[in-house]
Enzyme design. Structure first.
Site, PDB file in Angstrom:
ATOM      1  N   GLU A 165       0.821  -1.215   0.000  1.00 28.94           N
ATOM      2  CA  GLU A 165       0.000   0.000   0.000  1.00 28.94           C
ATOM      3  C   GLU A 165       0.856   1.267   0.000  1.00 28.94           C
ATOM      4  O   GLU A 165       0.624   2.183   0.783  1.00 28.94           O
ATOM      5  CB  GLU A 165      -0.970  -0.011   1.189  1.00 28.94           C
ATOM      6  CG  GLU A 165      -1.937  -1.178   1.126  1.00 28.94           C
ATOM      7  CD  GLU A 165      -3.006  -1.164   2.205  1.00 28.94           C
ATOM      8  OE1 GLU A 165      -2.742  -0.666   3.307  1.00 28.94           O
ATOM      9  OE2 GLU A 165      -4.113  -1.654   1.926  1.00 28.94           O
ATOM     10  N   ASP A 172      -8.242  -9.190   3.904  1.00 26.97           N
ATOM     11  CA  ASP A 172      -8.019  -8.060   4.803  1.00 26.97           C
ATOM     12  C   ASP A 172      -9.072  -7.953   5.897  1.00 26.97           C
ATOM     13  O   ASP A 172      -9.959  -7.111   5.812  1.00 26.97           O
ATOM     14  CB  ASP A 172      -7.994  -6.760   3.975  1.00 26.97           C
ATOM     15  CG  ASP A 172      -7.569  -5.567   4.814  1.00 26.97           C
ATOM     16  OD1 ASP A 172      -7.091  -5.784   5.939  1.00 26.97           O
ATOM     17  OD2 ASP A 172      -7.716  -4.431   4.337  1.00 26.97           O
ATOM     18  N   GLU A 220     -12.466  -2.655  12.016  1.00 22.31           N
ATOM     19  CA  GLU A 220     -12.460  -1.885  10.764  1.00 22.31           C
ATOM     20  C   GLU A 220     -13.602  -2.285   9.832  1.00 22.31           C
ATOM     21  O   GLU A 220     -14.282  -1.425   9.280  1.00 22.31           O
ATOM     22  CB  GLU A 220     -11.110  -2.071  10.062  1.00 22.31           C
ATOM     23  CG  GLU A 220     -11.038  -1.382   8.717  1.00 22.31           C
ATOM     24  CD  GLU A 220      -9.685  -1.534   8.033  1.00 22.31           C
ATOM     25  OE1 GLU A 220      -8.754  -2.095   8.650  1.00 22.31           O
ATOM     26  OE2 GLU A 220      -9.550  -1.091   6.880  1.00 22.31           O
TER      27      GLU A 220
END
Ligand code: GCW
Length: 721
Positions: free
Chosen positions: A313, A386, A414
């Site tokens: 990322e 993820d 998240e």
């Protein structure tokens, strides 16, 4: 006269203020699971009081002082009276200390028994010593004694008998860690409980009492290391002015057995070292890191080591110089090796070039097996994508025979409703740990990979991405505390069941009232299943709105990288839905052992909770229930929503059992959760229906808004945007 009215007014105001501040701090969740409220069952209280009369601590280290203080405070609260500290043993003495410090302990606990406690474990034993009933809490090291004291207090907090204790407990994993994703400006990436608890501005001079309570809370569940900073790292933390601040935190944590780790930005030699390169094979770069390590250890002699996110990322890494992950990790490992430091190198990598994001970590890391130094652990997220509400295990578990793997779970929610939704994560963690990788035949569970027993690795452990912030209750949602607690307890003993952990946590955090405990446990144990069903049932994943990862946006397809868009993950079309990862698709299943592949590759035998992870399935496909896939999808979306409504109703019944503050807090959050479950259900089903073109099965309440409405919602203020 005027004065006296004013005085009376002031007095009343003061009283009101005092009362309201007392109320404010009455039950705001700050005390976590260390509340130590007095036992209300009179008989049990008497029994406890009769069993414990004095405290004797053999030794004076900072850790033992912490143990003594915890026992004094804890027992004062639980027993509602002071328990004095004495040098001599009495009937009812609690004797805490290592065996080497106490001849009495050595008299009752053999060397072999002591050995079974290992370096960090403890023994708690009731013995009769010269006619006196005493309880020994002992260990080979002071930290084990502290853990034993916390465990002893837990017995009382959960109202267990302490009359004939014979407990030996040793951790199943060496490294039991938290990863904070905290930036130096106190913004917490994926943090939903305020800003960072590390106040870099006032450190090193001001010591927030919260730092000590943080250490206590972690020690009470066996956490022994924390990485303070975000993996999207800032090199500044490695400069002298920050190291001085880090050293103060390390000093505070040390008595509690907690080591400090830092994230190392790979390009730090350029950014703070003024070098022209960060190439790991360059001598000057290596020397820079060696010198940096020396400097860090000067400030923090027991510094744990580095955690690194590289070439992921947008983060810099060895690949920027044509090197691989092992080159990068080994350079840092060599720098910290003289001081017994370690490197945790993350495997969370994916690039646009790959035909399937699922396969990338394995593709990059498997060829490097055997190339990492002994003091490197490769840190792997539980699943291949993820931190989705449910993922199959990452194929790296079991595939790296010569590499220590560190499990990375995400405590912060998240993709699980953040700090608004009540979700107890232990069942999700346990599901992964208990899955069989078949790497060395049947029984090669993920747990056995990460505890090092499958391949005899020298290092092992588990980490959780923290959900802690400066909110008064630490985690935003009062039930978020349970996930922090569960991570620690499972790292200590992954054989504990989700139910046992919930039971402990509820009793310690809220109440021992049996009907409250039973009902709350039910709520917690249903919560993850419910969330999976109203968000991503049957193996759907990554349907989240870009950036914020909060609400549904399965239609989203506007980011330049396909593997950032929900449509990439669900692949809905007029035929069906799901990602074909069998041989007819990307063949990601080939990364698993043949036995695992076989379990998943057949559409008709694949565990349906993972179905759409591995297959592109016709809307008309007959499921095990007899329903078609479309009907089944509707069934689960509705079921998840109904379950969360049920949870809300159950919570309402519990009002009289606990304090108003936390009851109301949870109640209001649950009402948001119910609305948002409906939002998820309606948005996803209406969107998928544009492909299936099949009506909702009879009997389901129709969504009251249109798909256009759901698509028009946006969240400019959501964290992450
Ligand atoms: O889950 C994703 C998050 C990023 C995070 C990244 C990672 C720290 O959306 O915010 O970055 O994973 O794990 O590195």
């Amino acid at each position: 006269m005027r004065y006296s009215i004013a005085n009376t007014k002031t007095t009343i105001l003061l009283l009101v203020l005092l009362m309201s501040s007392a109320r404010l701090y009455a039950e705001d969740g700050y005390d976590l699971w260390l509340r130590y409220k007095t036992v209300t069952d009179g008989k049990l209280l008497l029994a406890y009081r009769n069993t414990i009369s004095t405290i004797t601590v053999a030794g004076e280290s900072a850790t033992l002082l912490a143990a003594k203080e915890e026992l004094q405070n804890g027992l004062k609260g639980l027993l509602g009276k002071n328990i004095p500290v004495k040098n001599l043993l009495h009937n009812g003495s609690l004797l805490a200390g290592t065996a080497s410090q106490s001849a009495v302990t050595r008299q009752y606990i053999s060397k072999e028994e002591m050995a079974s406690a290992g370096g960090e474990g403890f023994i708690i034993r009731s013995v009769n010593h010269q006619g006196k009933n005493i309880i020994i809490i002992t260990a080979n090291n002071d930290i084990g004694v502290l853990y034993g004291c916390f465990h002893f207090l837990r017995l009382l907090q959960t109202r267990q008998s302490i009359s004939k204790l014979a407990i030996v407990s040793a951790p199943t994993l060496q490294l039991r860690l938290l990863n904070h994703w905290d930036n130096l400006d106190r913004y917490v990436e994926r943090g939903y409980a305020g800003i960072s608890i590390w106040n870099w501005h006032t450190l090193p001079d001001y010591i927030d009492p919260r730092y000590i309570d943080y250490a206590r809370a972690n020690a009470s569940i066996g956490i022994n290391g924390v990485s303070l900073t975000n993996v999207n790292a800032n090199a500044m933390v490695l400069t002298e002015s920050y190291l001085k601040k880090v050293a103060v935190l390390a000093n505070i944590f040390r008595p509690y057995g907690i080591k400090v780790y830092l994230t190392a930005r790979f390009s730090a030699p350029i950014e703070i070292g003024k070098l022209r390169t960060a190439d790991p094979l360059n001598d000057t770069v290596q020397k820079w890191w060696n010198d940096k390590a020396k400097e860090i250890y000067k400030w923090i002699p027991d510094f744990g080591g580095f955690l690194v996110k590289a070439n992921s990322e947008g983060q810099p890494g060895p690949q920027n110089y044509g090197r691989d992950h092992a080159d990068g990790a080994n350079m840092l490992a060599d720098a910290v090796a003289p001081y017994k430091g370690i490197v945790m190198w993350r495997a969370f990598v994916y690039s646009q070039q790959s035909d399937d994001r699922f396969k990338q970590a394995y593709a990059e890391f498997k060829p490097l097996d055997g190339k990492f130094r002994k003091n490197v652990l490769v840190q792997v997220k539980n699943g291949p994508i993820d931190f989705q509400p449910r993922e199959p295990f990452s194929p790296l578990f079991g595939a790296m025979e010569q590499t220590s793997l560190l499990m990375e779970f995400q405590i912060t929610q998240e993709y699980l409703g953040q700090a608004t939704h009540l979700v107890y994560e232990a069942p999700m963690f346990k599901e992964v740990l208990g899955t069989d990788t078949y790497a060395k035949g049947k029984g090669s569970t993920v747990a056995k990979v990460i505890d090092g027993s499958l391949y005899h690795n020298s290092l092992n452990g588990m980490t959780g991405v923290s959900n802690i912030g400066n909110d008064r209750n630490w985690t935003g949602h009062p039930f978020g505390q349970a996930n922090w607690y569960a991570l620690g307890r499972l790292a200590w003993d992954y054989n504990l069941s989700s139910e046992e952990i919930a039971d402990e946590w509820i009793r310690e955090t809220f109440s021992n009232d049996p009907s409250f405990v039973a009902a709350t446990k039910k709520i917690m144990l249903l919560s993850h299943k419910a969330l999976v069903n109203y968000m991503t049932p049957l193996g759907l994943n990554h349907l989240f709105g870009n950036g914020h990862h909060y609400g549904p946006a399965p239609w989203s397809n506007n980011l330049p990288r396909p593997d950032w868009n929900p449509v990439y993950f669900h692949k809905a079309d007029s035929f069906g839905i799901g990602f074909d990862r069998t041989v007819t698709g990307t063949n990601a299943l080939d990364q698993y052992a043949p036995e695992v592949r076989e379990q998943y590759e057949n559409l008709n035998t694949c565990d349906e909770k993972y179905l759409l992870w591995f297959h592109h399935v016709s809307w008309k496909h007959k499921m095990k229930s007899g329903r078609t896939l479309w009907d089944e999808l509707c069934y689960y979306y509705y079921k998840g929503t109904e379950d969360i409504k049920k949870i809300e109703q159950q919570w309402h019944q519990l009002e009289k059992h606990i304090d108003k503050e936390r009851f109301q807090h949870v109640r209001q959050l649950l009402s948001i959760q119910v609305k948002e479950a409906e939002w998820w259900r309606n948005a996803c089903l209406l969107y998928f229906q544009t492909f299936s073109k099949i009506p909702f099965p009879a009997g389901y309440e129709k969504p009251d808004k249109s798909l256009e409405y759901y698509k028009s919602l946006n969240f400019p203020y959501a964290p992450g945007n």
